[in-house]
Scaffold this motif. Structure first.
Motif, PDB file in Angstrom:
ATOM      1  N   GLY A 176       0.982 -17.062 -43.786  1.00  0.00           N
ATOM      2  CA  GLY A 176       0.673 -16.162 -42.391  1.00  0.00           C
ATOM      3  C   GLY A 176      -0.396 -15.100 -42.632  1.00  0.00           C
ATOM      4  N   LYS A 177      -0.102 -13.470 -42.040  1.00  0.00           N
ATOM      5  CA  LYS A 177      -1.751 -13.299 -42.465  1.00  0.00           C
ATOM      6  C   LYS A 177      -1.884 -12.662 -43.993  1.00  0.00           C
ATOM      7  CE  LYS A 177      -0.795 -11.345 -37.450  1.00  0.00           C
ATOM      8  NZ  LYS A 177      -0.545 -10.136 -36.816  1.00  0.00           N
ATOM      9  N   LYS A 178      -1.018 -12.490 -44.561  1.00  0.00           N
ATOM     10  CA  LYS A 178      -0.449 -11.959 -45.902  1.00  0.00           C
ATOM     11  C   LYS A 178      -1.411 -13.042 -46.639  1.00  0.00           C
ATOM     12  CE  LYS A 178       1.437  -8.419 -49.121  1.00  0.00           C
ATOM     13  NZ  LYS A 178       2.215  -8.168 -49.599  1.00  0.00           N
ATOM     14  N   SER A 202       4.785 -19.673 -50.017  1.00  0.00           N
ATOM     15  CA  SER A 202       3.157 -20.499 -50.519  1.00  0.00           C
ATOM     16  C   SER A 202       3.171 -19.415 -51.781  1.00  0.00           C
ATOM     17  CB  SER A 202       2.318 -19.877 -49.702  1.00  0.00           C
ATOM     18  OG  SER A 202       1.083 -20.311 -49.604  1.00  0.00           O
ATOM     19  N   GLY A 203       3.177 -17.908 -51.847  1.00  0.00           N
ATOM     20  CA  GLY A 203       3.042 -17.606 -52.963  1.00  0.00           C
ATOM     21  C   GLY A 203       4.236 -17.701 -54.335  1.00  0.00           C
ATOM     22  N   ASP A 204       5.288 -18.361 -53.506  1.00  0.00           N
ATOM     23  CA  ASP A 204       6.497 -18.673 -54.863  1.00  0.00           C
ATOM     24  C   ASP A 204       5.387 -20.300 -55.032  1.00  0.00           C
ATOM     25  OD1 ASP A 204       8.340 -19.394 -56.773  1.00  0.00           O
ATOM     26  OD2 ASP A 204       9.931 -19.949 -55.214  1.00  0.00           O
ATOM     27  N   LEU A 205       5.222 -21.284 -54.502  1.00  0.00           N
ATOM     28  CA  LEU A 205       4.693 -22.740 -54.730  1.00  0.00           C
ATOM     29  C   LEU A 205       3.273 -22.270 -55.509  1.00  0.00           C
ATOM     30  CD1 LEU A 205       4.858 -25.568 -54.268  1.00  0.00           C
ATOM     31  CD2 LEU A 205       3.102 -25.273 -52.327  1.00  0.00           C
ATOM     32  N   ALA A 259      -1.344 -24.585 -53.113  1.00  0.00           N
ATOM     33  CA  ALA A 259      -0.415 -24.055 -51.723  1.00  0.00           C
ATOM     34  C   ALA A 259      -0.519 -24.218 -50.442  1.00  0.00           C
ATOM     35  CB  ALA A 259       0.306 -22.579 -52.903  1.00  0.00           C
ATOM     36  N   ASP A 260      -1.013 -22.849 -50.414  1.00  0.00           N
ATOM     37  CA  ASP A 260      -2.285 -23.168 -49.013  1.00  0.00           C
ATOM     38  C   ASP A 260      -1.210 -24.125 -47.994  1.00  0.00           C
ATOM     39  OD1 ASP A 260      -1.438 -20.173 -49.339  1.00  0.00           O
ATOM     40  OD2 ASP A 260      -3.949 -19.273 -48.902  1.00  0.00           O
TER      41      ASP A 260
END
Length: 394
Positions: free
Chosen positions: A106-108, A72-75, A94-95
Motif C-alpha cells: 500500500g501507499k502507507k 505488512s504491519g502485523d508481520l 516484512a515488505d
C-alpha cells in the motif's frame, strides 16, 4: 479418500423489534421487493461479519483470522517479537516478504493495497520462516534481500491449513489465484416474511446545562429510520469444501473432525449473532424462534419461496411463518424426491399448536439447541466415518 458432496442447510426464523440492523446509503434499513411487496432486508455481508465476530467470543485467538490492510504491519510486529529486530529493519523485511507473497504494497507503511484475510497461525509461520536468519537478511542490499526472500516458498503457508473463518467464508485475491480460497459457506440476504413499511424515530438530545427558562433544552434533534420484522434467514455449509479448506498439507493433521466441529461452530454463531447497527439506540438483540437444520447430498435448497406470498400483517406472524416454512420443506421433498439424510429443529412454539405439529412433521421432534448441535455432530461424524470406510475398501 473420497470427499462426496454434503450440504448442511440452516433455516432460521427470527423476530426483531424496531431496529436498523443494516443501513443503506441513506442511513435507513435495507429493503427489497419480493412477492410484489416491500420487505425488510439484512445483507448477507452484514450477517456474515456478525457471525465472524461471534466466533471471536468463543475461540482462541490463534485459531482465528483477521481481514485488514495492515498485514505488512502485523508481520513486522511478529518479526520484532521473534527476532528482536528494530522497527525499521522489521518493516523492511516484512515488505520484502509481502512482495514475495505477490501482494501489492500500500501507499502507507505497513499497509497492503487491499484488504487481506489471513490466519494468525499463518502469519506466525511466515515470521518463523525467517526468524533465525532475520539479522542476516536485513544486512543485505534491497536487491539481494528480494532475491533471498523470493527463494522461500512464502505462499505455501497460505495455501492450506486455513483457520475456520477463512475455511468457511473463503478468500478472494483477484491477482493471485494461488491465494484464493473457495468459501464453504453461502449466506442469503435475510428477508422479512411479510410486507414492511419504513418508519422514523424523531429524537432530541437534551442539553443538561440549560441555564434559563428561555432555552428549550434540546441541544440536537434528528431522525433514525427503522422497521420491525420476522426475518427468514438461510445459510448452507458444504462439508466437503470445508474438509478441503481445513486440510494442512504441511502437517497432514486430521481435518475431518475439525470440519464437523466447524459446522457446529458456524450453526451456533449464525443462530446467535445479530448485526450491531444502532444497537445502543434499539437494543434489538433477540434469539430465533426457529432453527432448522437439514443435511442433503444433492444440493442446497433455500426455502424463501415459502414467503413469496407474504404473511398477512396480523397476530401470530412468527407462528404462521413457521407453518409456511414447514409446508414448503415438505412440498419440496415430496415434489423432487430429494429426501434429506437428516433433519432436526429447535423452536419456541407450543408443540401442541398447529405450527408445532407441522414443524414436527417436516423436521422431526423438536429438541433444545444444544441437543440439535449434538445430534448434528453425531450424524456428520457418522457420515464422514462412512466415507472413510468406503475409501479404504476401494
Amino acid at each position: 479418500m473420497p470427499n462426496p458432496r454434503l450440504f448442511v442447510d440452516v433455516h432460521v426464523l427470527q423476530t426483531v423489534p424496531p431496529a436498523n440492523l443494516n443501513r443503506d446509503d441513506q442511513g435507513n434499513p435495507k429493503e427489497a421487493y419480493f412477492g410484489g411487496v416491500r420487505r425488510s432486508r439484512v445483507s448477507s455481508q452484514a450477517w456474515k461479519r456478525a457471525t465472524r465476530m461471534h466466533f471471536t467470543e468463543r475461540m482462541a485467538a490463534d485459531d482465528l483470522a483477521t481481514r485488514t490492510r495492515r498485514f505488512s504491519g502485523d508481520l513486522a510486529d511478529r518479526l520484532r517479537q521473534r527476532a528482536g529486530l528494530p522497527e525499521e529493519s522489521a518493516n523492511r523485511l516484512a515488505d520484502a516478504l509481502v512482495t514475495a507473497l505477490g501482494i501489492t504494497p500500500g501507499k502507507k507503511q505497513g499497509d497492503t493495497a487491499y484488504l487481506f484475510f489471513y490466519g494468525h497461525r499463518q502469519v506466525d509461520a511466515v515470521a518463523a520462516l525467517v526468524a533465525e536468519r532475520a539479522v542476516e537478511l536485513v544486512a543485505l542490499s534491497d536487491k539481494e534481500l528480494r532475491k533471498s526472500v523470493e527463494e522461500l516458498d512464502v505462499q505455501k503457508h497460505f495455501r492450506s491449513g486455513h483457520p475456520l473463518d477463512i475455511a468457511l467464508f473463503g478468500r478472494m485475491v483477484a491477482d493471485i489465484p494461488a491465494l484464493r480460497v473457495d468459501a464453504a459457506t453461502q449466506v442469503a440476504h435475510a428477508l422479512s416474511t411479510h410486507a414492511v413499511e419504513l418508519e422514523f424515530d424523531y429524537f432530541t438530545a437534551v442539553d443538561d446545562r440549560v441555564e434559563s427558562d428561555k432555552e428549550t433544552g434540546a441541544g440536537m434533534i434528528g431522525t433514525i429510520g427503522f422497521n420491525s420484522a420476522t426475518l427468514y434467514r438461510y445459510a448452507t455449509v458444504g462439508l466437503h469444501q470445508l474438509r478441503h479448506n481445513l486440510r494442512n498439507d504441511e502437517t497432514g493433521a486430521d481435518h475431518d473432525e475439525a470440519a464437523v466441529r466447524g459446522v457446529a461452530e458456524f450453526v451456533t454463531s449464525f443462530a446467535r449473532s445479530v448485526p450491531s447497527g444502532y444497537k445502543n439506540s434499539f437494543a434489538h438483540r433477540t434469539l430465533p424462534s426457529l432453527v432448522a437444520v437439514v443435511v442433503r447430498g444433492d444440493q442446497p435448497v433455500n426455502l424463501v419461496s415459502a414467503f413469496e406470498e407474504p404473511i398477512a400483517a396480523s397476530s401470530g406472524i412468527a407462528a404462521r411463518s413457521a407453518q409456511q416454512l414447514a409446508r414448503e420443506h415438505t412440498t419440496s421433498v415430496d415434489t423432487w424426491g430429494d429426501v434429506p439424510s437428516w433433519a432436526g429443529a429447535c423452536h419456541s412454539f407450543d408443540p401442541e399448536s398447529e405450527a408445532g405439529a407441522e414443524l414436527a412433521g417436516a423436521f422431526g421432534t423438536p429438541v433444545s439447541f444444544p441437543g440439535l448441535l449434538s445430534a448434528l455432530h453425531e450424524h456428520l461424524t457418522g457420515r464422514v466415518a462412512a466415507d472413510g470406510a468406503v475409501g479404504a475398501g476401494r
